[in-house]
Design an enzyme around this catalytic site. Structure first.
Site, PDB file in Angstrom:
ATOM      1  N   ARG A  25      20.290  59.885  53.480  1.00 49.16           N
ATOM      2  CA  ARG A  25      20.232  60.007  52.057  1.00 49.16           C
ATOM      3  C   ARG A  25      21.543  59.924  51.639  1.00 49.16           C
ATOM      4  O   ARG A  25      22.223  60.488  51.378  1.00 49.16           O
ATOM      5  CB  ARG A  25      19.821  61.468  51.978  1.00 49.16           C
ATOM      6  CG  ARG A  25      19.376  61.779  50.529  1.00 49.16           C
ATOM      7  CD  ARG A  25      20.411  61.812  49.560  1.00 49.16           C
ATOM      8  NE  ARG A  25      21.093  63.337  49.376  1.00 49.16           N
ATOM      9  CZ  ARG A  25      22.668  63.068  49.336  1.00 49.16           C
ATOM     10  NH1 ARG A  25      23.252  62.349  48.951  1.00 49.16           N
ATOM     11  NH2 ARG A  25      23.078  64.522  49.365  1.00 49.16           N
TER      12      ARG A  25
ATOM     13  N   LYS B 170      35.136  59.667  52.010  1.00 42.22           N
ATOM     14  CA  LYS B 170      35.181  61.268  52.259  1.00 42.22           C
ATOM     15  C   LYS B 170      36.528  61.504  52.738  1.00 42.22           C
ATOM     16  O   LYS B 170      37.352  62.274  52.343  1.00 42.22           O
ATOM     17  CB  LYS B 170      34.004  61.931  52.805  1.00 42.22           C
ATOM     18  CG  LYS B 170      32.736  61.954  52.057  1.00 42.22           C
ATOM     19  CD  LYS B 170      32.587  63.044  50.889  1.00 42.22           C
ATOM     20  CE  LYS B 170      31.334  62.968  50.011  1.00 42.22           C
ATOM     21  NZ  LYS B 170      31.005  63.702  48.986  1.00 42.22           N
TER      22      LYS B 170
ATOM     23  N   GLU C 140      27.283  64.870  56.266  1.00 42.92           N
ATOM     24  CA  GLU C 140      27.306  64.242  54.773  1.00 42.92           C
ATOM     25  C   GLU C 140      25.803  63.378  54.615  1.00 42.92           C
ATOM     26  O   GLU C 140      25.973  62.576  55.574  1.00 42.92           O
ATOM     27  CB  GLU C 140      28.471  63.582  54.690  1.00 42.92           C
ATOM     28  CG  GLU C 140      29.002  63.165  53.397  1.00 42.92           C
ATOM     29  CD  GLU C 140      29.300  64.162  52.145  1.00 42.92           C
ATOM     30  OE1 GLU C 140      29.984  65.138  52.501  1.00 42.92           O
ATOM     31  OE2 GLU C 140      28.595  64.097  51.205  1.00 42.92           O
ATOM     32  N   ASP C 141      25.281  63.624  53.529  1.00 40.99           N
ATOM     33  CA  ASP C 141      24.318  62.429  53.426  1.00 40.99           C
ATOM     34  C   ASP C 141      23.038  62.705  54.285  1.00 40.99           C
ATOM     35  O   ASP C 141      22.653  61.389  54.763  1.00 40.99           O
ATOM     36  CB  ASP C 141      24.818  61.241  52.926  1.00 40.99           C
ATOM     37  CG  ASP C 141      25.618  61.443  51.497  1.00 40.99           C
ATOM     38  OD1 ASP C 141      25.694  62.527  51.141  1.00 40.99           O
ATOM     39  OD2 ASP C 141      25.971  60.397  50.873  1.00 40.99           O
TER      40      ASP C 141
ATOM     41  N   ASN D 211      24.068  60.897  41.857  1.00 38.57           N
ATOM     42  CA  ASN D 211      24.679  60.074  42.192  1.00 38.57           C
ATOM     43  C   ASN D 211      24.010  58.603  42.638  1.00 38.57           C
ATOM     44  O   ASN D 211      23.240  59.024  43.317  1.00 38.57           O
ATOM     45  CB  ASN D 211      26.163  60.328  42.984  1.00 38.57           C
ATOM     46  CG  ASN D 211      26.902  61.296  42.366  1.00 38.57           C
ATOM     47  OD1 ASN D 211      27.397  61.404  41.360  1.00 38.57           O
ATOM     48  ND2 ASN D 211      27.247  62.343  43.493  1.00 38.57           N
TER      49      ASN D 211
ATOM     50  N   ASN E 137      31.780  67.084  40.855  1.00 34.38           N
ATOM     51  CA  ASN E 137      31.508  66.312  42.141  1.00 34.38           C
ATOM     52  C   ASN E 137      32.142  67.270  43.176  1.00 34.38           C
ATOM     53  O   ASN E 137      33.427  67.586  43.094  1.00 34.38           O
ATOM     54  CB  ASN E 137      32.053  64.920  41.997  1.00 34.38           C
ATOM     55  CG  ASN E 137      31.782  64.136  43.301  1.00 34.38           C
ATOM     56  OD1 ASN E 137      32.051  64.361  44.432  1.00 34.38           O
ATOM     57  ND2 ASN E 137      31.004  63.136  42.935  1.00 34.38           N
TER      58      ASN E 137
HETATM   59  N1  LIG Z   1      27.695  65.951  42.144  1.00 37.03           N
HETATM   60  C1  LIG Z   1      27.702  65.976  43.510  1.00 37.03           C
HETATM   61  O1  LIG Z   1      28.813  66.331  43.909  1.00 37.03           O
HETATM   62  C2  LIG Z   1      26.474  65.887  44.387  1.00 37.03           C
HETATM   63  C3  LIG Z   1      26.562  66.509  45.742  1.00 37.03           C
HETATM   64  C4  LIG Z   1      25.299  66.340  46.529  1.00 37.03           C
HETATM   65  C5  LIG Z   1      24.398  65.584  46.003  1.00 37.03           C
HETATM   66  N2  LIG Z   1      24.307  64.956  44.674  1.00 37.03           N
HETATM   67  C6  LIG Z   1      23.187  64.112  44.411  1.00 37.03           C
HETATM   68  O2  LIG Z   1      21.973  64.817  44.395  1.00 37.03           O
HETATM   69  C7  LIG Z   1      21.052  63.866  44.280  1.00 37.03           C
HETATM   70  C8  LIG Z   1      20.124  64.828  45.364  1.00 37.03           C
HETATM   71  O3  LIG Z   1      20.772  65.137  46.497  1.00 37.03           O
HETATM   72  P1  LIG Z   1      20.277  66.061  47.664  1.00 37.03           P
HETATM   73  O4  LIG Z   1      21.027  66.308  48.770  1.00 37.03           O
HETATM   74  O5  LIG Z   1      19.759  67.615  46.918  1.00 37.03           O
HETATM   75  O6  LIG Z   1      18.860  65.361  48.130  1.00 37.03           O
HETATM   76  P2  LIG Z   1      17.566  65.739  48.587  1.00 37.03           P
HETATM   77  O7  LIG Z   1      16.913  64.661  49.114  1.00 37.03           O
HETATM   78  O8  LIG Z   1      17.793  66.879  49.422  1.00 37.03           O
HETATM   79  O9  LIG Z   1      16.635  66.288  47.277  1.00 37.03           O
HETATM   80  C9  LIG Z   1      16.073  65.485  46.210  1.00 37.03           C
HETATM   81  C10 LIG Z   1      15.236  66.370  45.455  1.00 37.03           C
HETATM   82  O10 LIG Z   1      14.866  65.806  44.274  1.00 37.03           O
HETATM   83  C11 LIG Z   1      13.559  65.775  44.090  1.00 37.03           C
HETATM   84  N3  LIG Z   1      12.820  64.914  43.399  1.00 37.03           N
HETATM   85  C12 LIG Z   1      13.023  63.332  43.776  1.00 37.03           C
HETATM   86  N4  LIG Z   1      12.375  62.543  42.750  1.00 37.03           N
HETATM   87  C13 LIG Z   1      11.748  63.625  41.854  1.00 37.03           C
HETATM   88  C14 LIG Z   1      11.151  63.777  40.483  1.00 37.03           C
HETATM   89  N5  LIG Z   1      10.788  62.438  40.249  1.00 37.03           N
HETATM   90  N6  LIG Z   1      10.891  64.636  39.766  1.00 37.03           N
HETATM   91  C15 LIG Z   1      11.421  65.935  40.455  1.00 37.03           C
HETATM   92  N7  LIG Z   1      12.150  66.116  41.461  1.00 37.03           N
HETATM   93  C16 LIG Z   1      12.321  64.826  42.248  1.00 37.03           C
HETATM   94  C17 LIG Z   1      12.847  65.775  45.500  1.00 37.03           C
HETATM   95  O11 LIG Z   1      11.643  66.399  45.627  1.00 37.03           O
HETATM   96  C18 LIG Z   1      14.007  66.743  46.224  1.00 37.03           C
HETATM   97  O12 LIG Z   1      13.708  68.024  45.873  1.00 37.03           O
HETATM   98  C19 LIG Z   1      21.621  62.686  44.899  1.00 37.03           C
HETATM   99  O13 LIG Z   1      21.576  61.816  43.897  1.00 37.03           O
HETATM  100  C20 LIG Z   1      22.972  63.108  45.425  1.00 37.03           C
HETATM  101  O14 LIG Z   1      23.851  61.941  45.233  1.00 37.03           O
HETATM  102  C21 LIG Z   1      25.318  65.232  44.247  1.00 37.03           C
HETATM  103  O1  LIG Z   2      29.461  61.680  47.397  1.00 32.06           O
HETATM  104  C1  LIG Z   2      29.593  62.126  46.268  1.00 32.06           C
HETATM  105  O2  LIG Z   2      29.924  61.613  45.368  1.00 32.06           O
HETATM  106  C2  LIG Z   2      29.112  63.466  46.220  1.00 32.06           C
HETATM  107  C3  LIG Z   2      27.869  63.932  47.083  1.00 32.06           C
HETATM  108  O3  LIG Z   2      28.317  64.121  48.356  1.00 32.06           O
HETATM  109  C4  LIG Z   2      26.625  62.853  46.902  1.00 32.06           C
HETATM  110  O4  LIG Z   2      26.230  62.943  48.203  1.00 32.06           O
HETATM  111  O5  LIG Z   2      26.225  62.624  46.028  1.00 32.06           O
HETATM  112 MG   LIG Z   3      26.997  63.564  49.760  1.00 34.83          MG
END
Ligand SMILES: NC(=O)c1ccc[n+]([C@@H]2O[C@H](COP(=O)([O-])OP(=O)(O)OC[C@H]3O[C@@H](n4cnc5c(N)ncnc54)[C@H](O)[C@@H]3O)[C@@H](O)[C@H]2O)c1
Ligand SMILES: O=C(O)C[C@H](O)C(=O)O
Ligand SMILES: [Mg+2]
Length: 617
Positions: free
Chosen positions: A194, A212, A284-285, A447, A491
């Site tokens: 992911r 990172k 991570e991811d 993101n 972030n």
């Molecule tokens: N800003 C930050 O620091 C930060 C940190 C971590 C993750 N993120 C971002 O957040 C997003 C999700 O990351 P994650 O680790 O939670 O991923 P994940 O795969 O664990 O979760 C994604 C979630 O979104 C839901 N989803 C997908 N499509 C959907 C839709 N159409 N309607 C409603 N829900 C929907 C999925 O069912 C799941 O629950 C990614 O884009 C990631 O880049 C940002």
């Molecule tokens: O990598 C980032 O910018 C934040 C976060 O860890 C993500 O997975 O989106």
């Molecule tokens: Mg990440």
């Protein structure tokens, strides 16, 4: 002109060449031992870095100073003539780097330029990055790093980390021994399932641990050779990649089940065997099916945390704490609706519950204030399958997929997007939030940029400019009603470098949730009124370095107070102690201490020249 001089040095030169060869072979033989000693320290027993001679000195990115070698250094190191005559200070070189970056139009070309600089001259790279965080973070990190991962097969040049494949099962430790640094303290590892909101990128996900860890150094001044990026290549389920001739990973479906788990167990144990039990391992991811499971499995056995769950939770909590100053409400007075109920969302929800409990309400009451929606609709109790902590937030409610209807029914004060679904916060959703709240809180955390649930401009436009907003990826300034806003970036880069620094320097074995609350509070405390007035819930990006040092100092304090630190004696002044351990990105003197000019060389010598725009003759 140089003939006599060369002759007088010929004996020394042979010695120099031998030393250069020795230094290389020494480096590799040392690295193949189970030692945690620093290469530079060990080399110091026989050779100091200033004795890595000739072209090897220029080819080592740790030692290379570009044209920043003085005449004396060039003579002493045997590199005279390998470079043009001009001497350039590090400051002059930085100016040139900035011009070069500006000359590239495409962000990916800027990324490639910086990556090449990283390969060539480490101190210059890190100084450039640290002193220009606001401009360069979007290049080495989100969002451009996402693009780099998507093109990784095309842009891959030189090793920047380790690829360990599922075919190495049974031999993971041997692969680790091939990493040429014996003194690693921190690892960022991904299995590429992911990558940001871009899905399964397999081995191309390697760009993420590299990015990172660049921030470990740029934002917390952790020494670069203490950091190791790792990609666990267990295959990919991304059909397009499997058919892509440029794909660099294993061409097979992802390993899952027992085979995957055994591989991960072996990996964790091999890290400890190679680098010691206090080696920090940042996950991570990973895909959400593995992210939670592995965190639960390893958090009390290893020094580990999951950045997407825990780091994200802390940065979101920091933003919420800062927004209290605008709304006048406590966290325990908010009603939350999460769009997305995966790693990031659940991590945030769990940490918010802890924060609400600290404000005086019960865990059950806190959980009741949190609603979640994922791809299958509202998270409700009678679902056949709930993921991990989703059970805590599942409500007695009929299944519902209509997001707008839910917003109008639940009437949330906080809307948090972590769904990787670009544009999910439509104008209707934002209007609804604005009609329910005087100051609707909207976090579009997904993101990279295209996956954000709404843009900053949309958030302001559709809430009459009353929104309290942040996003995971950077957005340009917002113009609304004649005013310019500069929304902050929610972030986890505000969190993980500082947490890592504290954990490493205290020798903490298990990373507890309290450290993420400390980190969140520290970031929030650093938000000034002028930041809030500009529409930002975070300090400027250029201030993360200071936040990291504060976070690390407080973690050190907590760890010693609660018996979690293992580095003794306990430093009295924690801040001073950690400052003494930081990486310096300034060029150092490369002249061996005992070196003097050879007697009566037939060369026009000049005193050691350090002024700018000097010419070496
Ligand atoms: N800003 C930050 O620091 C930060 C940190 C971590 C993750 N993120 C971002 O957040 C997003 C999700 O990351 P994650 O680790 O939670 O991923 P994940 O795969 O664990 O979760 C994604 C979630 O979104 C839901 N989803 C997908 N499509 C959907 C839709 N159409 N309607 C409603 N829900 C929907 C999925 O069912 C799941 O629950 C990614 O884009 C990631 O880049 C940002
Ligand atoms: O990598 C980032 O910018 C934040 C976060 O860890 C993500 O997975 O989106
Ligand atoms: Mg990440």
């Amino acid at each position: 002109m140089f003939a006599a001089f060369s002759k007088s040095l010929s004996a020394t030169r042979t010695l120099q060449i031998n030393k250069a060869v020795l230094s290389e072979s020494l480096r590799f033989s040392l690295c193949n031992k189970d030692t945690k000693r620093d290469y530079h320290e060990v080399v110091g027993d026989v050779l100091t870095p200033s004795q890595v001679m000739g072209i090897d000195h220029l080819r080592d990115p740790r030692l290379n100073k570009g044209l920043g070698f003085t005449l004396a250094e060039r003579q002493a190191l045997g590199i005279h003539g390998l470079q043009p005559a001009r001497y350039k200070s590090q400051e002059e070189q930085l100016e040139l780097c900035k011009i070069s970056i500006e000359n590239y139009q495409e962000p990916l070309n800027k990324y490639l330029y910086l990556s090449e600089l990283h390969d060539r001259n480490e101190k210059l790279f890190f100084r450039l990055l640290s002193e220009n965080i606001e401009q360069l973070l979007p290049i080495v990190y989100t969002p451009t790093v996402g693009l780099a991962c998507q093109r990784f097969g095309l842009i891959y040049r030189r090793p920047h980390g380790l690829f360990i494949t599922i075919n190495d099962k049974g031999h993971v430790y041997d692969v680790l021994r091939n990493w040429p640094e014996p003194d690693v303290h921190a690892i960022v590892v991904t299995d590429g399932e992911r990558i940001l909101g871009l899905g399964d990128l397999g081995a191309c996900g390697m760009g993420i641990p590299i990015g990172k860890l660049a921030l470990y150094t740029a934002l917390a001044r952790i020494k670069p050779h203490h950091c190791l990026p790792i990609c666990l290549d267990v295959g990919t389920d991304n059909e397009a990649l499997l058919e892509d001739p440029t794909y660099i990973g294993l061409r097979q479906k992802r390993a899952r089940g027992a085979e995957y788990d055994e591989f991960l167990d072996e990996f964790m144990a091999a890290i400890v065997k190679r680098y010691g039990q206090d080696t920090l391992i940042q996950f991570e991811d990973f895909g959400n099916a593995n992210a939670f499971r592995l965190l639960e499995k390893y958090r009390n056995k290893y020094c580990t945390f999951n950045d997407d769950i825990q780091g994200t939770a802390a940065v979101a909590l920091a933003g919420l704490l800062a927004s209290n100053r605008k709304t006048g409400k406590k966290i325990s007075e908010q009603v939350f609706l999460f769009f997305g109920a995966g790693g990031a969302a659940l991590g945030i929800a769990d940490l918010c519950v802890k924060a609400m409990e600290r404000e005086g309400i019960s865990e059950a009451e806190a959980r009741n204030r949190i609603w979640m929606m994922d791809i299958d609709g509202l998270v409700v109790k009678n679902r056949s399958h709930l993921l991990g902590h989703q059970t805590f937030y599942a409500k007695d409610h009929s299944p519902e997929k209509d997001f707008l209807k839910l917003v109008n029914e639940i009437r949330p004060s906080v809307l948090i997007g972590a769904s990787a679904t670009g544009g999910a916060f439509t104008p209707d959703i934002l209007h609804a939030m604005a009609s329910i709240n005087r100051h609707p809180i909207v976090f579009a955390l997904s993101n990279p940029t295209a996956k954000a649930e709404c843009t900053a401009q949309q958030a302001y436009d559709h809430t009459e400019g009353r929104v309290i907003f942040c996003s995971g990826s950077p957005f340009p300034d917002v113009n609304y009603d004649g005013k310019v806003y500069h929304p902050g970036q929610g972030n986890n880069a505000y969190i993980f470098p500082g947490v890592a620094l504290g954990v490493i320097l205290a020798g903490i074995h298990h990373i507890i949730e309290d450290y993420f609350i400390i980190a969140a509070q520290t970031v929030a405390d650093n938000v000034k009124e002028e930041d809030l007035a500009k529409g930002s819930l975070y300090p400027p990006l250029g201030y993360i370095n200071e936040c990291s040092l504060q976070i690390a100092s407080l973690i050190l304090k907590d760890a010693y107070k609660n018996g979690k630190a293992t580095v003794y004696p306990e430093p009295e002044d924690k801040r001073k102690f950690l400052e003494s351990k930081l990486y310096s990105h300034f060029y150092e003197d490369s002249l061996p201490k005992t070196w003097t000019w050879p007697e009566s060389p037939k060369i026009k010598t000049r005193p050691l020249q350090r002024k700018t725009k000097t010419t070496v003759t």
